[in-house]
Design a protein around this motif. Structure first.
Motif, PDB file in Angstrom:
ATOM      1  N   ILE A 143      11.374 -15.744   2.705  1.00  0.00           N
ATOM      2  CA  ILE A 143      12.285 -14.699   2.249  1.00  0.00           C
ATOM      3  C   ILE A 143      11.699 -13.363   2.684  1.00  0.00           C
ATOM      4  N   THR A 144      12.556 -12.488   3.190  1.00  0.00           N
ATOM      5  CA  THR A 144      12.094 -11.175   3.645  1.00  0.00           C
ATOM      6  C   THR A 144      12.605 -10.097   2.695  1.00  0.00           C
ATOM      7  N   ILE A 145      11.781  -9.050   2.561  1.00  0.00           N
ATOM      8  CA  ILE A 145      12.099  -7.962   1.661  1.00  0.00           C
ATOM      9  C   ILE A 145      11.928  -6.651   2.418  1.00  0.00           C
ATOM     10  N   GLY A 146      12.919  -5.761   2.293  1.00  0.00           N
ATOM     11  CA  GLY A 146      12.821  -4.469   2.954  1.00  0.00           C
ATOM     12  C   GLY A 146      14.089  -3.649   2.789  1.00  0.00           C
ATOM     13  N   ARG A 147      14.110  -2.508   3.449  1.00  0.00           N
ATOM     14  CA  ARG A 147      15.252  -1.599   3.364  1.00  0.00           C
ATOM     15  C   ARG A 147      16.362  -1.980   4.342  1.00  0.00           C
ATOM     16  N   GLY A 148      16.020  -2.660   5.423  1.00  0.00           N
ATOM     17  CA  GLY A 148      16.991  -3.013   6.450  1.00  0.00           C
ATOM     18  C   GLY A 148      17.998  -4.051   5.993  1.00  0.00           C
ATOM     19  N   ALA A 149      19.178  -3.999   6.558  1.00  0.00           N
ATOM     20  CA  ALA A 149      20.282  -4.891   6.173  1.00  0.00           C
ATOM     21  C   ALA A 149      20.006  -6.353   6.508  1.00  0.00           C
ATOM     22  N   GLU A 150      19.105  -6.643   7.442  1.00  0.00           N
ATOM     23  CA  GLU A 150      18.837  -8.028   7.837  1.00  0.00           C
ATOM     24  C   GLU A 150      17.905  -8.758   6.869  1.00  0.00           C
ATOM     25  N   ASN A 151      17.362  -8.064   5.871  1.00  0.00           N
ATOM     26  CA  ASN A 151      16.460  -8.684   4.902  1.00  0.00           C
ATOM     27  C   ASN A 151      17.232  -9.512   3.881  1.00  0.00           C
ATOM     28  N   ASP A 152      16.557 -10.536   3.362  1.00  0.00           N
ATOM     29  CA  ASP A 152      17.159 -11.365   2.318  1.00  0.00           C
ATOM     30  C   ASP A 152      17.284 -10.583   1.015  1.00  0.00           C
ATOM     31  N   ILE A 153      16.271  -9.794   0.698  1.00  0.00           N
ATOM     32  CA  ILE A 153      16.317  -8.899  -0.455  1.00  0.00           C
ATOM     33  C   ILE A 153      16.272  -7.481   0.093  1.00  0.00           C
ATOM     34  N   ARG A 154      17.383  -6.779  -0.067  1.00  0.00           N
ATOM     35  CA  ARG A 154      17.492  -5.412   0.465  1.00  0.00           C
ATOM     36  C   ARG A 154      17.263  -4.424  -0.669  1.00  0.00           C
ATOM     37  N   ILE A 155      16.264  -3.554  -0.477  1.00  0.00           N
ATOM     38  CA  ILE A 155      15.936  -2.524  -1.462  1.00  0.00           C
ATOM     39  C   ILE A 155      16.205  -1.166  -0.807  1.00  0.00           C
ATOM     40  N   PRO A 156      17.312  -0.527  -1.148  1.00  0.00           N
ATOM     41  CA  PRO A 156      17.692   0.731  -0.481  1.00  0.00           C
ATOM     42  C   PRO A 156      16.962   1.949  -1.068  1.00  0.00           C
ATOM     43  N   GLU A 157      15.650   2.020  -0.822  1.00  0.00           N
ATOM     44  CA  GLU A 157      14.834   3.149  -1.298  1.00  0.00           C
ATOM     45  C   GLU A 157      14.033   3.708  -0.139  1.00  0.00           C
ATOM     46  N   ASN A 158      13.722   4.988  -0.219  1.00  0.00           N
ATOM     47  CA  ASN A 158      12.932   5.636   0.831  1.00  0.00           C
ATOM     48  C   ASN A 158      11.476   5.180   0.832  1.00  0.00           C
ATOM     49  N   PHE A 159      10.976   4.655  -0.285  1.00  0.00           N
ATOM     50  CA  PHE A 159       9.587   4.188  -0.365  1.00  0.00           C
ATOM     51  C   PHE A 159       9.406   2.792   0.222  1.00  0.00           C
TER      52      PHE A 159
END
Length: 150
Positions: free
Chosen positions: A78-94
């Protein structure tokens, strides 16, 4: 005259008890329907189908209300990040575009920070490289805290 009065009294008592039984039936039926719908909705929101060989990440703290309480079941990675291709998308600048990944290595899950600027924290400690996860570990990425379960 007395027989008619007695018949009226019996009919009145029967009608009162009949109305009482109908009221009880209506109340029980209504409450079953209401609480049944609530129970189904809670299961739908908080219980993904987790198979035997799956892990689970639960969002325990988030600044984004849509993430709060969500659960993510996965098997291999599972991938986590701000980008739309991640499984868990966290839309934060940090949070970096591709911030971290969790993957199955043998029989254990490993978390890896993918070179993020603001780091990944496991149980309050900054992650350097990779680490094995155990049930109950808390992962913080940006302002989001996830609990790992297996």
């Amino acid at each position: 005259m007395q027989g008619a009065a007695m018949a009226i009294k019996v009919a009145r008592v029967a009608l009162e008890y009949g109305m009482l039984l109908w009221l009880i039936y209506f109340t029980v039926s209504l409450s079953r329907k209401m609480f049944g719908e609530v129970k189904k909705e809670m299961k739908r929101q908080h219980k993904p189908a987790v198979r035997q060989n799956e892990a689970l990440l639960t969002v325990v703290e988030a600044s984004e209300e849509e993430l709060q309480g969500r659960r993510f079941a996965f098997q291999e990675e599972i991938t986590i990040g701000r980008g739309a291709e991640n499984d868990i998308r966290i839309p934060e600048n940090f949070v970096s575009h591709r911030h971290a990944t969790i993957f199955l290595h043998g029989a254990q899950y490993v978390i890896e920070d993918l070179g993020s600027v603001n780091h990944t924290y496991v149980n309050g400690q900054p992650l350097e490289g990779r680490a094995y996860l155990k049930p109950g570990d808390e992962i913080r990425i940006g302002m989001v805290t996830l609990r790992f379960e297996r």
